[in-house]
Design an enzyme around this catalytic site. Structure first.
Site, PDB file in Angstrom:
ATOM      1  CG  ASP A  20      29.027  18.921  41.717  1.00  0.00           C
ATOM      2  OD1 ASP A  20      29.594  19.504  40.777  1.00  0.00           O
ATOM      3  OD2 ASP A  20      27.806  18.979  41.925  1.00  0.00           O
ATOM      4  CD  GLN A  41      20.520  19.547  47.009  1.00  0.00           C
ATOM      5  OE1 GLN A  41      19.907  19.337  45.960  1.00  0.00           O
ATOM      6  NE2 GLN A  41      21.474  20.450  47.094  1.00  0.00           N
ATOM      7  CE  LYS A  74      23.174  18.234  44.625  1.00  0.00           C
ATOM      8  NZ  LYS A  74      23.088  19.119  43.459  1.00  0.00           N
TER       9      LYS A  74
HETATM   10 MN    MN Z   1      26.066  19.722  41.150  1.00  0.00          MN
END
Ligand code: MN
Length: 412
Positions: free
Chosen positions: A121, A233, A246
């Site tokens: 990502d 996070q 995530k």
């Molecule tokens: Mn992302």
């Protein structure tokens, strides 16, 4: 073929209007009732069954590849363009299709299109990175020093990539509490509006893929919702980046839109300044002029059958780093591309109001709720909320398969 569905009965105009006409033809995997999953092509609200078309000698493909439960081997080959040309030729002529070659989408299960190999990502939207930077570093430069010099990203978890429609269980994790760390269901569940490229042809180990070569390795693109637990996070990410915040789920669209279908919508992408190093310099126009949106329904709107409320609109053409630059960067150290790799853009936001690709941005980290059509004040996602990502090009001429997910309560 004596009996079958004439192509004209496929509702050509309806297919074109839907954004899934003969110029799109995305690939996916469907499972008809009582049968095995197989590769298929979406045409309007039908799935054309590739094994049946191959058996009837209407298109050419290796029967072993199209009967597989994932597109990987089909996407890895060099004959995708031929398959696309065969399909378009078939749709342009009035050839009857065998009855077993046409499924109503309502009658089949549409699954994850590829077995995802590696998942990466990126963080390539300048508007997103800038707003998030301002939120967390109000006094510093909002963009990290390297941001304009390379496409920043992290390696994600491919095993939890799921098909659109899969319910998303609220994850538990560790977060900062008033008296030290706590463990429990996330209180800051978020979505991220992203595009992902799916790698078709692999690259050999040890040899970097040049920017100019990268598109040859890409089979197509999908919409991606990179679900995020912001409290988890925020507590875990320094200095190596997100891990469990995530990795619990990432949803992707079920139909892979071939790059060929996006040919008319390629644009240069925003100018890059300062100039990037030659190894990352753009070659060709690989910005994609896709209009994206996020639509939300609160649990109450879902129960009432109310339509989703569009809370954000953005254009993928504004991405600072194009996917060939991202793939060149990913392989610059000799790491190779594998069939089924998914490389996502990072959250895509626009500059103005109503253009935030995630709630973190849209609500200023939960401080400023969005107000939905039914009066719901939306900060982070609540149980029962439904998130839908959509994308179109050319005013709807091509529509990417949407990505939908409903939040389920945490495991008790
Ligand atoms: Mn992302």
């Amino acid at each position: 073929v004596t009996e079958g569905t004439p192509v004209s009965a496929l509702d050509r105009e309806g297919a074109t209007r839907s954004g899934f006409g003969r110029d799109h033809l995305p690939l996916g995997v469907v499972r008809p009732p009582g049968a095995a999953p197989r590769c298929a092509v979406r045409y309007g609200d039908r799935a054309l069954d590739l094994p049946a078309l191959v058996r009837a000698r209407l298109v050419q493909a290796d029967p072993a590849l199209v009967t597989a439960p994932a597109l990987n081997e089909l996407l890895a080959g060099r004959d995708l363009d031929q398959l696309r040309a065969d399909l378009q030729g078939l749709l342009d002529r009035e050839v009857p299709l065998p009855a077993d070659a046409v499924h109503d989408l309502a009658d089949v299960v549409v699954g994850l299109p590829v077995a995802v190999a590696d998942y990466v990502d990126f963080y390539s939207s300048e508007a997103h990175a800038t707003r998030v930077g301002r939120l967390f570093r109000p006094d510093g430069d909002p963009l990290p020093e390297a941001w304009r010099h390379l496409p920043i990203g992290y390696h994600g978890r491919s095993g939890t990539v799921v098909a659109s429609g899969t319910p998303i269980r609220r994850p538990a994790g560790q977060r900062r509490g008033a008296d030290g760390p706590e463990h429990g269901p996330t209180r800051q569940l978020d979505y991220e509006l992203e595009l992902g490229v799916v790698v078709g042809r692999p690259s050999p180990p040890g040899r970097p893929v040049a920017v100019a070569e990268a598109p040859e390795h890409v089979a197509g693109i999908v919409l991606v919702n990179d679900w995020s637990a912001r409290d988890v996070q925020a507590w875990e990410y320094r200095p190596l980046g997100p891990l469990l915040g995530k990795s619990f789920a990432t949803s992707i669209g079920c139909w892979v839109t071939p790059l060929a279908a996006l040919e008319p919508f390629r644009v240069p992408g925003p100018p890059q300044s300062p100039a990037v190093l030659p190894t990352l310099a753009r070659e060709g126009r690989w910005g994609l002029d896709l209009q994206l949106e996020v639509a939300l329904r609160s649990a109450r709107m879902v129960r009432a059958g109310a339509p989703p409320d569009v809370v954000a609109r953005a254009d993928a053409a504004e991405l600072y780093w194009t996917f060939p630059q991202q793939l060149a960067h990913l392989t610059a150290n000799g790491a190779h591309l594998r069939t089924g790799d998914l490389c996502a853009s990072g959250t895509i936001s626009g500059r103005g109001d109503g253009a935030a690709g995630c709630l973190l941005e849209a609500t200023q980290a939960g401080r400023q709720p969005l107000v939905l059509a039914d009066g719901t004040e939306q900060t982070w996602l609540a149980d029962g909320d439904e998130v839908t990502l959509r994308a179109t090009a050319g005013g709807g001429a091509v529509r990417l398969a949407e990505v939908v997910g409903v939040v389920e309560p945490a495991r008790s």
